[in-house]
Design a protein around this motif. Structure first.
Motif, mmCIF file in Angstrom:
data_model
loop_
_atom_site.group_PDB
_atom_site.id
_atom_site.type_symbol
_atom_site.label_atom_id
_atom_site.label_comp_id
_atom_site.label_asym_id
_atom_site.label_seq_id
_atom_site.Cartn_x
_atom_site.Cartn_y
_atom_site.Cartn_z
ATOM 1 N N MET A 10 -27.821 -25.551 32.031
ATOM 2 C CA MET A 10 -28.867 -24.524 31.989
ATOM 3 C C MET A 10 -28.373 -23.271 31.264
ATOM 4 S SD MET A 10 -30.892 -22.783 35.199
ATOM 5 C CE MET A 10 -31.415 -24.401 35.786
ATOM 6 N N ALA A 11 -27.143 -22.896 31.549
ATOM 7 C CA ALA A 11 -26.577 -21.715 30.885
ATOM 8 C C ALA A 11 -26.464 -21.936 29.378
ATOM 9 C CB ALA A 11 -25.209 -21.385 31.481
ATOM 10 N N ILE A 14 -29.875 -21.684 27.906
ATOM 11 C CA ILE A 14 -30.291 -20.271 27.778
ATOM 12 C C ILE A 14 -29.573 -19.598 26.620
ATOM 13 C CG2 ILE A 14 -30.215 -18.024 28.917
ATOM 14 C CD1 ILE A 14 -30.590 -19.528 31.591
ATOM 15 N N VAL A 17 -31.139 -20.672 23.383
ATOM 16 C CA VAL A 17 -32.438 -19.994 23.195
ATOM 17 C C VAL A 17 -32.226 -18.550 22.752
ATOM 18 C CG1 VAL A 17 -34.502 -19.152 24.372
ATOM 19 C CG2 VAL A 17 -33.690 -21.492 24.774
ATOM 20 N N VAL A 18 -31.267 -17.866 23.417
ATOM 21 C CA VAL A 18 -30.987 -16.469 23.058
ATOM 22 C C VAL A 18 -30.488 -16.359 21.623
ATOM 23 C CG1 VAL A 18 -29.467 -14.503 23.526
ATOM 24 C CG2 VAL A 18 -30.552 -15.727 25.422
ATOM 25 N N TRP A 21 -33.326 -16.941 19.275
ATOM 26 C CA TRP A 21 -34.202 -15.760 19.242
ATOM 27 C C TRP A 21 -33.568 -14.629 18.437
ATOM 28 C CZ3 TRP A 21 -38.896 -14.187 19.680
ATOM 29 C CH2 TRP A 21 -39.179 -12.839 19.850
#
Length: 306
Positions: A10-11, A14, A17-18, A21
């Protein structure tokens, strides 16, 4: 153990995704930055009004904007100086042309009157030299006026679709008497009905200038070949002679104003013809190239856009 792996995945998700972005934001900012620079440069180059937006900060864009504003100021000042210089040259050439027109006309008249008189052998020789120098001065003044009018935009190049073969014929006709006097053979390979966008009058001037040089620097009994060929992007007008040729190190200089090669100063001319030819072709979005070797003649190629 599984929950630790789940948290790690999960980390990692994330983090991905960061990163994606942040990459998207950076690309968006870069695109906006490039757009601002492009707009500013376009305004500077085209002379459009360009005003800085917002208050001055210490951001990268504001620092670049400050430098662009300085560049715009320098560019505008250079443009204004160039316009003033052109106006000065235009006025100077106009004054010289006006002031010399009447004296030259009078000199030609006096030469014609003297030709009707009975002169000694020496006097006849002097008269021939006077006539030659008068014609040379007249040619120089006409060439300088043409050069000035082209450079200052007084005379505009008007490209209209017309028969290039007719333009070539008129240019060849200009040099036929001089070529015949030196027994130089002129060969022309130019198909009829070639409808090409060009300025007939000025293109004739450019081709005539090249041909005139070919006749001038080709020895008696030589040859000059002119051919016209359509290529993919350009029409090519090739003029090849069997003259003295041009040294490789001088080929860039021959198109400059008033340049004459050291060994041809005994030949008539003022060093403007090739400069005018290049300028005329460039104003029609074309170009000229030369290929030559000393003692092996020269080939000038004039290119006009299809």
């Amino acid at each position: 153990m599984d929950w630790i792996i789940g948290i790690g995945m999960m980390a990692l998700g994330i983090a991905v995704v960061v990163l994606l972005w942040r990459n998207y934001c950076l690309r968006k900012e870069a695109a906006q930055f490039a757009g601002k620079v492009e707009q500013a440069l376009d305004a500077i180059v085209t002379g459009k009004e360009w005003k800085r937006q917002g208050e001055l900060t210490d951001s990268l864009w504001d620092r670049i904007e400050t430098q662009l504003a300085k560049a715009e100021h320098v560019f505008q000042r250079k443009q204004e100086e160039s316009l003033r210089e052109k106006e000065t040259v235009k006025g100077l050439i106009s004054d010289i042309s006006h002031q010399t027109r009447t004296p030259l006309a009078n000199m030609k008249l006096y030469v014609e009157l003297l030709e009707e008189e009975t002169l000694s052998g020496e006097g006849t020789g002097f008269l021939a030299k006077l006539c030659e120098q008068t014609e040379k001065m007249d040619f120089l003044m006409q060439s300088m006026v043409k050069m000035s009018r082209l450079e200052t935009g007084i005379l505009q190049i008007r490209q209209e679709k017309q028969d290039l073969s007719e333009t070539i014929r008129r240019a060849v006709a200009d040099v036929v008497p001089a070529a015949a006097a030196k027994e130089i053979d002129l060969f022309v390979d130019c198909p009829d009905g070639m409808m090409v966008p060009h300025d007939g009058k000025w293109t004739q001037e450019a081709v005539s200038n090249i041909l005139d040089n070919a006749v001038k620097y080709t020895e008696s009994g030589g040859q000059i070949h002119l051919s016209v060929e359509r290529q993919e992007i350009f029409w090519q007008i090739a003029i090849a002679d069997t003259g003295k040729g041009i040294a490789v190190e001088r080929q860039a200089q021959i198109f400059t104003r008033f340049y004459r090669e050291p060994e041809v100063h005994d030949k008539p001319g003022v060093g403007i013809g090739l400069y005018l030819a290049r300028r005329i072709i460039e104003l029609q979005k074309g170009y000229i190239e030369v290929r030559s070797e000393t003692g092996k003649g020269a080939c000038f190629r004039l290119y006009l856009p299809v």
